[in-house]
Scaffold this motif. Structure first.
Motif, mmCIF file in Angstrom:
data_model
loop_
_atom_site.group_PDB
_atom_site.id
_atom_site.type_symbol
_atom_site.label_atom_id
_atom_site.label_comp_id
_atom_site.label_asym_id
_atom_site.label_seq_id
_atom_site.Cartn_x
_atom_site.Cartn_y
_atom_site.Cartn_z
ATOM 1 N N ILE A 182 100.210 21.766 61.379
ATOM 2 C CA ILE A 182 98.879 22.069 61.927
ATOM 3 C C ILE A 182 97.883 22.047 60.775
ATOM 4 C CG2 ILE A 182 97.501 23.732 63.209
ATOM 5 C CD1 ILE A 182 100.095 24.937 64.199
ATOM 6 N N THR A 183 96.876 21.171 60.876
ATOM 7 C CA THR A 183 95.840 21.098 59.843
ATOM 8 C C THR A 183 94.641 21.911 60.269
ATOM 9 O OG1 THR A 183 96.572 18.878 59.286
ATOM 10 C CG2 THR A 183 94.398 19.551 58.480
ATOM 11 N N LEU A 184 94.462 23.059 59.620
ATOM 12 C CA LEU A 184 93.347 23.960 59.967
ATOM 13 C C LEU A 184 92.482 24.159 58.744
ATOM 14 C CD1 LEU A 184 95.252 26.693 62.000
ATOM 15 C CD2 LEU A 184 93.886 24.821 62.889
ATOM 16 N N GLN B 239 91.992 33.300 68.662
ATOM 17 C CA GLN B 239 92.367 33.439 70.067
ATOM 18 C C GLN B 239 93.227 32.248 70.452
ATOM 19 O OE1 GLN B 239 90.010 35.353 73.387
ATOM 20 N NE2 GLN B 239 89.487 33.219 73.746
ATOM 21 N N SER B 240 94.424 32.487 70.962
ATOM 22 C CA SER B 240 95.353 31.402 71.246
ATOM 23 C C SER B 240 96.100 31.667 72.546
ATOM 24 C CB SER B 240 96.348 31.229 70.096
ATOM 25 O OG SER B 240 97.060 32.432 69.872
ATOM 26 N N ILE B 241 96.619 30.591 73.120
ATOM 27 C CA ILE B 241 97.446 30.657 74.326
ATOM 28 C C ILE B 241 98.751 29.927 74.036
ATOM 29 C CG2 ILE B 241 97.645 30.113 76.766
ATOM 30 C CD1 ILE B 241 94.639 30.108 76.969
ATOM 31 N N TYR C 244 92.990 24.247 67.293
ATOM 32 C CA TYR C 244 94.296 23.714 66.899
ATOM 33 C C TYR C 244 95.202 23.560 68.114
ATOM 34 C CZ TYR C 244 95.393 28.749 66.886
ATOM 35 O OH TYR C 244 95.530 30.070 67.220
ATOM 36 N N ASN C 245 96.128 22.618 68.004
ATOM 37 C CA ASN C 245 97.079 22.304 69.069
ATOM 38 C C ASN C 245 98.379 21.861 68.408
ATOM 39 O OD1 ASN C 245 98.595 21.263 71.163
ATOM 40 N ND2 ASN C 245 96.929 20.066 72.056
ATOM 41 N N THR C 246 99.451 22.623 68.566
ATOM 42 C CA THR C 246 100.705 22.315 67.878
ATOM 43 C C THR C 246 101.418 21.106 68.467
ATOM 44 O OG1 THR C 246 101.962 23.829 69.294
ATOM 45 C CG2 THR C 246 101.040 24.734 67.261
ATOM 46 N N ASP C 247 100.928 20.576 69.599
ATOM 47 C CA ASP C 247 101.581 19.426 70.224
ATOM 48 C C ASP C 247 100.944 18.107 69.814
ATOM 49 O OD1 ASP C 247 103.705 18.664 71.987
ATOM 50 O OD2 ASP C 247 102.191 18.056 73.456
ATOM 51 N N VAL C 248 99.875 18.155 69.042
ATOM 52 C CA VAL C 248 99.178 16.939 68.627
ATOM 53 C C VAL C 248 99.087 16.922 67.108
ATOM 54 C CG1 VAL C 248 97.045 15.599 68.783
ATOM 55 C CG2 VAL C 248 97.852 16.913 70.758
ATOM 56 N N ARG C 249 99.496 15.819 66.507
ATOM 57 C CA ARG C 249 99.461 15.697 65.050
ATOM 58 C C ARG C 249 98.056 15.345 64.561
ATOM 59 N NH1 ARG C 249 104.422 15.158 62.522
ATOM 60 N NH2 ARG C 249 106.237 14.819 63.879
ATOM 61 N N THR D 210 109.767 23.401 71.622
ATOM 62 C CA THR D 210 109.691 23.982 72.961
ATOM 63 C C THR D 210 108.490 24.903 72.981
ATOM 64 O OG1 THR D 210 111.153 25.791 72.311
ATOM 65 C CG2 THR D 210 112.176 23.866 73.343
ATOM 66 N N GLY D 211 107.555 24.591 73.832
ATOM 67 C CA GLY D 211 106.354 25.391 73.913
ATOM 68 C C GLY D 211 105.232 24.826 73.065
ATOM 69 N N VAL D 212 104.005 25.131 73.471
ATOM 70 C CA VAL D 212 102.808 24.663 72.779
ATOM 71 C C VAL D 212 101.884 25.851 72.518
ATOM 72 C CG1 VAL D 212 100.773 23.175 72.930
ATOM 73 C CG2 VAL D 212 102.945 22.401 73.874
ATOM 74 N N LEU D 213 101.327 25.896 71.328
ATOM 75 C CA LEU D 213 100.349 26.919 70.967
ATOM 76 C C LEU D 213 99.011 26.245 70.738
ATOM 77 C CD1 LEU D 213 100.022 29.978 70.274
ATOM 78 C CD2 LEU D 213 100.253 29.310 67.879
ATOM 79 N N VAL D 214 97.997 26.633 71.500
ATOM 80 C CA VAL D 214 96.650 26.096 71.321
ATOM 81 C C VAL D 214 95.689 27.261 71.149
ATOM 82 C CG1 VAL D 214 97.146 24.039 72.697
ATOM 83 C CG2 VAL D 214 96.161 26.039 73.797
ATOM 84 N N GLY D 215 94.636 27.039 70.417
ATOM 85 C CA GLY D 215 93.669 28.112 70.207
ATOM 86 C C GLY D 215 92.635 27.725 69.172
#
Length: 299
Positions: free
Chosen positions: A3-5, A170-172, A213-218, A185-190
């Motif tokens: 994740i590039t933040l 704030q993330s889901i 950020y979105n852990t499912d997208v590079r 398994t699972g995605v974290l976005v926020g």
């Protein structure tokens, strides 16, 4: 998966003026707040009612209800300063308080002081969560969003009574989604956002800047800007407008999410009635204003 933040946030860490005395002041106390009654308890347990004006490392300046002038109390004589809450029958209209102190908007966050220990929030029967103030500066929360777990964290500090800064995340977490080909398994976005809030709940301007950020997208970099303004317009009503703008730097695709809200608060309850819309630049998408409702319970 990486994740590039990138988050640019400068927060000066200094000893706060009156730090020792500040530890004896309840987090709900806002200096010069005439909408509530402050209670000052001295070392000998004498109790005074009035309005706290300001404090220094050596003194607390307090205007008592029975006096027009401001009195200075040495720090060593101050035992506790809090918000006076008389015992009352909640059904008796003459004791109905004004709107709860404002600290948060509908979707966006501010760096305003936490007015209560905790609150429960629900929006459109879809987004719900409970947030807890651990102390004057830190807050955490957990809740539910559609098919996901909502997690929030926030740190904030007041530089002056009218200048507040902070950082919020704030993330889901979506446990049933994700690219299984990558072993996940699972995605974290926020989003992580730096906050600057000027004013108080009677009138404020809130500015935020951060990244989604979105852990499912590079290598996805979506820059976020937040802007909100509002304040108290009567004893029970707040009006405010808030907007978030996002920009995907790979294709310069901009999106705007504005909303306008009228919030009615009484005792420890606040009802929110608003409209929101979405504008997407690349696809020329304009959604007509849609209504939403929300409710918050404070304690």
């Amino acid at each position: 998966m990486r994740i590039t933040l990138l988050l640019l946030f400068f927060l000066s860490v200094h000893s706060l003026t009156g730090q020792k005395l500040r530890g004896r002041i309840h987090h709900s106390v806002t200096m010069l707040d005439t909408t509530v009654t402050h209670q000052l308890i001295l070392l000998d347990y004498s109790k005074l009612l009035g309005t706290a004006v300001r404090f220094t490392p050596d003194s607390l300046f307090f205007r008592m209800h029975a006096a027009a002038e401001v009195s200075a109390f040495p720090a060593e004589q101050v035992r506790y300063l809090g918000v006076y809450q008389p015992k009352f029958n909640p059904d008796d209209e003459q004791f109905a308080s004004s709107a709860p102190g404002f600290q948060d908007l509908t979707y966006e966050r501010t760096a305003l002081p936490f007015q209560e220990k905790a609150r429960f929030k629900i929006i459109n029967l879809l987004y719900l969560g409970t947030e807890f103030a651990l102390n004057d500066n830190f807050e955490v929360g957990v809740g539910l969003a559609p098919v996901g777990l909502l997690l929030t964290q926030r740190a904030r500090v007041s530089i002056t009574p009218k200048v507040h800064v902070g950082v919020s995340n704030q993330s889901i977490y979506f446990p049933f989604f994700g690219n299984t080909n990558r072993g996940g398994t699972g995605v974290l976005v926020g989003d992580v956002t730096a906050l600057l809030t000027l004013g108080d709940d009677r009138g404020f301007l809130n500015i935020g800047s951060g990244y989604f950020y979105n852990t499912d997208v590079r290598n996805e970099r979506i820059f976020l800007q937040r802007l909100a303004a509002g304040g108290r317009v009567s004893k029970y009503w707040h009006l405010y407008a808030e907007a978030m703008a996002s920009l995907n730097r790979r294709n310069d695709d901009a999106e705007l999410y504005p909303s306008f809200t009228a919030a009615y608060g009484k005792r420890r309850h606040r009802w929110r009635f608003g409209v929101f819309t979405v504008y997407q630049q690349e696809r020329r998408v304009r959604i007509p204003p849609l209504p939403y409702v929300g409710y918050t319970r404070y304690w």
